[in-house]
Motif scaffolding. Structure first.
Motif: not given
Length: 172
Positions: A60, A63-64, A66-68, A70-71, A112
């Motif tokens: 988790y 993934l968090e 990576k998400r941050n 990419y955001m 997007y």
């Protein structure tokens, strides 16, 4: 009252002792042994559950992260993709070989914007092309090459004609 001899009293005491031992064994000793052995298996299964929970938590967090990332890339990506492609082409010495470059913009999930750039490069050396691809893929931007086709050029045996699609993403 019944009169018992000493021998019978002794046998009766031994019998009562055996009965007390059997009751103690069946109702006290065996339940304790079963409890301790079952608690060991419960501890082992609980340790496995904790390890699994740790793995899930680590996944988790990964993934968090990576998400941050990419955001943040989506938010900071305010540069024009055409300008970046021109800059990469100049760095790779293939800007004079660009035959055409078309830009197409589409919405993805109403959040997007995907910008697709179709390019054709004529008479490019393989080293320059690889440098250009390297610059695109390692730019720390949300840019990737979705289509690449390389054909032998009619101009020279060491040159190639290349068709490629470059996709980039931004927030709406």
């Amino acid at each position: 009252m019944i009169k018992l001899s000493n021998r019978e009293k002794l046998l009766l005491k031994i019998l009562i002792g055996i009965i007390i031992l059997m009751i103690g064994y069946n109702f006290i000793f065996m339940p304790l042994i079963n409890f301790f052995s079952s608690s060991d298996t419960v501890i082992v299964s609980d340790k496995q559950k904790i390890e699994q929970l740790d793995r899930i938590y680590n996944n988790y967090k990964e993934l968090e992260t990576k998400r941050n990332l990419y955001m943040s890339l989506l938010r900071s990506d305010s540069e024009n993709i055409s300008t970046m492609i021109e800059q990469w082409a100049q760095n790779s010495n293939i800007s004079r070989n660009i035959s055409y470059s078309r830009r197409n913009q589409t919405n993805v999930q109403n959040k997007y914007i995907r910008i697709t750039t179709d390019m054709k490069l004529d008479g490019v050396s393989i080293q320059s092309l690889l440098r250009f691809i390297y610059e695109i893929e390692n730019s720390n931007k949300l840019v990737n090459i979705s289509y690449l086709r390389i054909n032998k050029s009619y101009k020279s045996p060491n040159l190639y004609d290349v068709n490629l699609k470059i996709e980039s993403y931004t927030l709406q």
